[in-house]
Design a protein around this motif. Structure first.
Motif, PDB file in Angstrom:
ATOM      1  N   ALA A 161      64.051  94.644  66.808  1.00  0.00           N
ATOM      2  CA  ALA A 161      65.328  95.011  67.515  1.00  0.00           C
ATOM      3  C   ALA A 161      65.973  96.008  66.986  1.00  0.00           C
ATOM      4  CB  ALA A 161      66.197  93.743  67.503  1.00  0.00           C
ATOM      5  N   THR A 162      65.649  96.648  65.642  1.00  0.00           N
ATOM      6  CA  THR A 162      66.496  97.521  65.128  1.00  0.00           C
ATOM      7  C   THR A 162      65.619  98.670  64.594  1.00  0.00           C
ATOM      8  OG1 THR A 162      66.127  96.473  62.919  1.00  0.00           O
ATOM      9  CG2 THR A 162      68.251  95.985  63.882  1.00  0.00           C
ATOM     10  N   HIS A 163      64.256  98.610  65.197  1.00  0.00           N
ATOM     11  CA  HIS A 163      63.553  99.752  64.913  1.00  0.00           C
ATOM     12  C   HIS A 163      63.157 100.248  63.673  1.00  0.00           C
ATOM     13  CE1 HIS A 163      63.371  99.941  69.137  1.00  0.00           C
ATOM     14  NE2 HIS A 163      64.837 100.359  69.253  1.00  0.00           N
ATOM     15  N   LEU A 164      63.248  99.033  62.615  1.00  0.00           N
ATOM     16  CA  LEU A 164      63.121  99.368  60.884  1.00  0.00           C
ATOM     17  C   LEU A 164      61.984  98.509  60.605  1.00  0.00           C
ATOM     18  CD1 LEU A 164      66.713  98.731  60.161  1.00  0.00           C
ATOM     19  CD2 LEU A 164      65.524 100.859  59.913  1.00  0.00           C
ATOM     20  N   PRO A 165      61.127  98.876  59.646  1.00  0.00           N
ATOM     21  CA  PRO A 165      60.133  98.429  59.260  1.00  0.00           C
ATOM     22  C   PRO A 165      60.610  97.239  58.466  1.00  0.00           C
ATOM     23  CG  PRO A 165      60.271 100.525  58.233  1.00  0.00           C
ATOM     24  CD  PRO A 165      61.291 100.625  59.412  1.00  0.00           C
ATOM     25  N   VAL A 166      59.789  96.124  58.144  1.00  0.00           N
ATOM     26  CA  VAL A 166      60.449  94.856  57.445  1.00  0.00           C
ATOM     27  C   VAL A 166      59.416  94.754  56.321  1.00  0.00           C
ATOM     28  CG1 VAL A 166      61.481  93.974  59.394  1.00  0.00           C
ATOM     29  CG2 VAL A 166      59.177  93.262  58.826  1.00  0.00           C
ATOM     30  N   THR A 167      60.079  93.931  55.103  1.00  0.00           N
ATOM     31  CA  THR A 167      59.267  93.614  53.955  1.00  0.00           C
ATOM     32  C   THR A 167      59.691  92.216  53.518  1.00  0.00           C
ATOM     33  OG1 THR A 167      58.598  94.428  51.796  1.00  0.00           O
ATOM     34  CG2 THR A 167      60.920  94.825  52.333  1.00  0.00           C
ATOM     35  N   THR A 168      58.778  91.623  52.840  1.00  0.00           N
ATOM     36  CA  THR A 168      58.952  90.181  52.223  1.00  0.00           C
ATOM     37  C   THR A 168      58.210  90.119  51.289  1.00  0.00           C
ATOM     38  OG1 THR A 168      59.541  87.890  53.004  1.00  0.00           O
ATOM     39  CG2 THR A 168      57.168  88.765  53.379  1.00  0.00           C
ATOM     40  N   GLU A 169      58.581  88.972  50.245  1.00  0.00           N
ATOM     41  CA  GLU A 169      57.908  88.662  49.026  1.00  0.00           C
ATOM     42  C   GLU A 169      56.771  87.743  49.180  1.00  0.00           C
ATOM     43  OE1 GLU A 169      60.475  87.067  46.107  1.00  0.00           O
ATOM     44  OE2 GLU A 169      59.021  86.438  44.842  1.00  0.00           O
ATOM     45  N   VAL A 170      55.543  88.165  48.788  1.00  0.00           N
ATOM     46  CA  VAL A 170      54.457  87.384  48.706  1.00  0.00           C
ATOM     47  C   VAL A 170      54.066  86.867  47.180  1.00  0.00           C
ATOM     48  CG1 VAL A 170      53.525  88.083  50.648  1.00  0.00           C
ATOM     49  CG2 VAL A 170      52.897  89.263  48.712  1.00  0.00           C
ATOM     50  N   ALA A 171      53.839  85.474  47.243  1.00  0.00           N
ATOM     51  CA  ALA A 171      53.376  85.085  45.810  1.00  0.00           C
ATOM     52  C   ALA A 171      51.978  84.522  45.627  1.00  0.00           C
ATOM     53  CB  ALA A 171      54.513  83.872  45.243  1.00  0.00           C
ATOM     54  N   ASN A 172      51.386  84.484  46.742  1.00  0.00           N
ATOM     55  CA  ASN A 172      49.879  83.797  46.781  1.00  0.00           C
ATOM     56  C   ASN A 172      49.441  84.399  47.726  1.00  0.00           C
ATOM     57  OD1 ASN A 172      50.306  82.089  48.863  1.00  0.00           O
ATOM     58  ND2 ASN A 172      51.343  80.745  47.444  1.00  0.00           N
ATOM     59  N   ALA A 173      47.872  84.070  47.931  1.00  0.00           N
ATOM     60  CA  ALA A 173      46.889  84.544  49.052  1.00  0.00           C
ATOM     61  C   ALA A 173      47.394  84.110  50.279  1.00  0.00           C
ATOM     62  CB  ALA A 173      45.448  84.151  48.756  1.00  0.00           C
ATOM     63  N   LYS A 174      47.978  82.859  50.467  1.00  0.00           N
ATOM     64  CA  LYS A 174      48.218  82.368  51.490  1.00  0.00           C
ATOM     65  C   LYS A 174      49.391  83.494  52.352  1.00  0.00           C
ATOM     66  CE  LYS A 174      49.668  77.917  53.636  1.00  0.00           C
ATOM     67  NZ  LYS A 174      51.249  78.274  53.602  1.00  0.00           N
ATOM     68  N   HIS A 175      50.457  83.354  51.457  1.00  0.00           N
ATOM     69  CA  HIS A 175      51.553  84.161  51.908  1.00  0.00           C
ATOM     70  C   HIS A 175      51.098  85.712  52.332  1.00  0.00           C
ATOM     71  CE1 HIS A 175      54.456  82.178  48.594  1.00  0.00           C
ATOM     72  NE2 HIS A 175      54.016  81.343  49.426  1.00  0.00           N
ATOM     73  N   VAL A 176      50.042  86.169  51.619  1.00  0.00           N
ATOM     74  CA  VAL A 176      49.589  87.566  51.970  1.00  0.00           C
ATOM     75  C   VAL A 176      49.068  87.353  53.305  1.00  0.00           C
ATOM     76  CG1 VAL A 176      47.814  89.328  51.491  1.00  0.00           C
ATOM     77  CG2 VAL A 176      49.200  88.389  49.704  1.00  0.00           C
ATOM     78  N   GLU A 177      48.056  86.476  53.360  1.00  0.00           N
ATOM     79  CA  GLU A 177      47.380  86.262  54.799  1.00  0.00           C
ATOM     80  C   GLU A 177      48.399  86.077  56.012  1.00  0.00           C
ATOM     81  OE1 GLU A 177      44.861  82.583  55.885  1.00  0.00           O
ATOM     82  OE2 GLU A 177      44.204  83.415  53.937  1.00  0.00           O
ATOM     83  N   GLU A 178      49.614  85.249  55.871  1.00  0.00           N
ATOM     84  CA  GLU A 178      50.701  85.146  56.936  1.00  0.00           C
ATOM     85  C   GLU A 178      51.449  86.082  57.169  1.00  0.00           C
ATOM     86  OE1 GLU A 178      52.605  81.336  56.944  1.00  0.00           O
ATOM     87  OE2 GLU A 178      51.007  80.136  56.010  1.00  0.00           O
ATOM     88  N   ALA A 179      51.862  86.807  56.168  1.00  0.00           N
ATOM     89  CA  ALA A 179      52.733  88.087  56.271  1.00  0.00           C
ATOM     90  C   ALA A 179      51.774  89.271  56.937  1.00  0.00           C
ATOM     91  CB  ALA A 179      53.038  88.470  54.915  1.00  0.00           C
ATOM     92  N   LEU A 180      50.599  89.277  56.692  1.00  0.00           N
ATOM     93  CA  LEU A 180      49.829  90.485  57.402  1.00  0.00           C
ATOM     94  C   LEU A 180      49.636  89.973  59.050  1.00  0.00           C
ATOM     95  CD1 LEU A 180      46.946  90.980  54.681  1.00  0.00           C
ATOM     96  CD2 LEU A 180      48.901  92.407  55.198  1.00  0.00           C
ATOM     97  N   ALA A 181      49.375  88.787  59.121  1.00  0.00           N
ATOM     98  CA  ALA A 181      49.048  88.235  60.599  1.00  0.00           C
ATOM     99  C   ALA A 181      50.433  88.325  61.220  1.00  0.00           C
ATOM    100  CB  ALA A 181      48.643  86.676  60.471  1.00  0.00           C
ATOM    101  N   SER A 182      51.595  88.320  60.637  1.00  0.00           N
ATOM    102  CA  SER A 182      52.970  88.480  61.506  1.00  0.00           C
ATOM    103  C   SER A 182      53.501  89.767  61.504  1.00  0.00           C
ATOM    104  CB  SER A 182      54.004  87.727  60.534  1.00  0.00           C
ATOM    105  OG  SER A 182      53.652  86.347  60.474  1.00  0.00           O
ATOM    106  N   GLY A 183      52.653  90.734  60.834  1.00  0.00           N
ATOM    107  CA  GLY A 183      52.848  91.998  61.128  1.00  0.00           C
ATOM    108  C   GLY A 183      53.907  92.746  60.150  1.00  0.00           C
ATOM    109  N   ILE A 184      54.142  92.085  59.034  1.00  0.00           N
ATOM    110  CA  ILE A 184      55.187  92.276  58.104  1.00  0.00           C
ATOM    111  C   ILE A 184      54.500  93.902  57.782  1.00  0.00           C
ATOM    112  CG2 ILE A 184      56.320  91.957  55.848  1.00  0.00           C
ATOM    113  CD1 ILE A 184      57.006  90.060  58.029  1.00  0.00           C
ATOM    114  N   ASP A 185      55.555  94.861  57.586  1.00  0.00           N
ATOM    115  CA  ASP A 185      55.074  96.130  57.303  1.00  0.00           C
ATOM    116  C   ASP A 185      54.586  96.557  55.689  1.00  0.00           C
ATOM    117  OD1 ASP A 185      55.650  97.398  60.148  1.00  0.00           O
ATOM    118  OD2 ASP A 185      57.661  96.209  59.526  1.00  0.00           O
ATOM    119  N   PHE A 186      55.499  95.810  55.065  1.00  0.00           N
ATOM    120  CA  PHE A 186      54.899  96.016  53.698  1.00  0.00           C
ATOM    121  C   PHE A 186      55.354  94.955  52.773  1.00  0.00           C
ATOM    122  CE2 PHE A 186      58.997  98.576  54.099  1.00  0.00           C
ATOM    123  CZ  PHE A 186      59.721  98.312  52.900  1.00  0.00           C
ATOM    124  N   LEU A 187      55.105  94.861  51.446  1.00  0.00           N
ATOM    125  CA  LEU A 187      55.263  93.787  50.722  1.00  0.00           C
ATOM    126  C   LEU A 187      55.858  93.787  49.372  1.00  0.00           C
ATOM    127  CD1 LEU A 187      51.601  92.127  51.326  1.00  0.00           C
ATOM    128  CD2 LEU A 187      53.458  91.621  52.888  1.00  0.00           C
TER     129      LEU A 187
END
Ligand code: PEP
Ligand code: MN
Length: 362
Positions: free
Chosen positions: A78-104
């Motif tokens: 909505a704001t044309h901005l990349p998004v980032t979130t915190e990952v702490a294990n492999a499952k988080h990574v998998e889900e973040a990637l699947a959701s199109g999170i731009d960087f971690l």
């Protein structure tokens, strides 16, 4: 043209790079509204939002989890901005990637654990995504460098470090002590890794954030990750340290940027003269240190001869108190004097222990 602070993000001209957003993504509406207000400042390069929240204290809000990923992503779209979130294990990574999170990013409580960092690195093998690594909670620089190396070994090339301060038994007034010297140490050990600063987790209270940002900027930091919430006092996590987007804009606008160097003859001359004087003073300090060590050795020999313990508590407390009082009269910062003599005393004890061990071996 200036080199970008984080190569994968477009910065705004003549201003520090800014990644901002709530500590935690709490609802679709909270994330979107905060993102819109942040985007309106015109100062933001990316949005942050915590989805899985590692909390030190059990029972605190631990994040919405997976459903929050799409709210974060939607706010970015909505704001044309990349998004980032915190990952702490492999499952988080998998889900973040699947959701199109731009960087971690990897949080401070994860950087401390090489098993988790390796798990994340393995999950990221063959993926081209930028990853930022926060310093570990405790001041152990090896863990910070180690985490970056594990990611590098997994083939990740877009890396950055986030300095968020270190837990200290007495870190007041900050939540986490900045220990800026460790940031310089990371720069020395891994010069290719860009470093940004997270003033929110250093400060722990919003009133101190401007001060932390200014110190970081003065030390050459050119990018920040800051926690911002549309209604900070209602935030479900880290309420005391979050800023409204409007306040964040005000703080950023008031920061004073200093020049990295100046090509001015008078300035260069003044600096060289003063640096010459500093070199001489340092030489005197070293000579005095040598003299002090020689006295420490003589005392060690006397103690050994008379079979007296090395550490003398009463004497040490007296030394500390006298040096502190004397420093205070001279207008010296008490903390500096205290830490300096603690260090000197620590090595004096080492010297006497080594001496004693040598005598016993002979
Ligand atoms: C955060 O950024 O919200 C966070 C949990 O930070 P840290 O890992 O620095 O404590
Ligand atoms: Mn937080």
């Amino acid at each position: 043209m200036d080199t970008p602070v984080l190569p994968w993000l477009k910065g705004t001209q003549n201003a520090p790079l800014l990644v901002a957003g709530p500590c935690s993504v709490e609802s679709e509406e909270q994330m979107l509204e905060t993102a819109k207000q942040l985007a309106d400042t015109g100062m933001i390069s990316a949005l942050r939002g915590g989805v899985w929240k590692p909390r030190t204290k059990p029972g605190s809000f631990e994040g919405i989890g997976s459903p929050a990923l799409k709210w974060l992503k939607a706010a970015g779209e909505a704001t044309h901005l990349p998004v980032t979130t915190e990952v702490a294990n492999a499952k988080h990574v998998e889900e973040a990637l699947a959701s199109g999170i731009d960087f971690l990013w990897i949080g401070a409580r994860t950087t401390v654990n090489p098993f988790y960092v390796q798990e994340i690195a393995d999950a990221l093998k063959g993926v081209h995504i930028p990853v930022m690594v926060k310093n570990p909670i405790h001041p152990e620089i090896g863990l910070w460098v180690g985490a970056l190396e594990r990611l590098q070994s997994a083939g990740l090339t877009q890396l950055a470090a986030i300095h968020r301060g270190f837990y200290a038994y007495q870190s007041r007034p900050f939540r986490n002590e900045p220990k800026w010297e460790l940031m310089f140490e990371l720069r020395r050990l891994a010069p290719e890794i860009p470093i940004i600063c997270d003033p929110s987790h250093i400060a722990g209270q919003r009133e101190l954030i401007a001060e932390v940002c200014q110190s970081a900027l003065d030390l050459g930091i050119k990018g920040f990750m800051v926690e911002s919430h549309r209604a900070p006092e209602k935030a479900l996590s880290d309420a005391a340290q979050q800023l409204t987007p409007a306040r964040l804009k005000e703080i950023m606008g008031r920061l004073e940027t200093r020049l990295e160097s100046l090509d001015d003859d008078l300035f260069i001359h003044q600096l060289e003269k003063l640096r010459g004087q500093i070199d001489q003073v340092d030489e005197q300090i070293l000579n005095m240190l040598k003299e002090r060590i020689s006295l420490v050795e003589q005392i060690g020999e006397v103690k050994e001869e008379h079979q007296v313990t090395i550490f003398q508590m009463k004497r040490w407390f007296k030394v500390l108190e006298q040096r502190r009082t004397s420093g205070k009269i001279k207008g010296l910062d008490e903390k500096i004097v205290h830490e300096l003599f603690q260090l000197i005393h620590k090595y004096s004890i080492h010297i006497q222990i080594n001496l004693q061990q040598k005598v016993h071996k002979e």
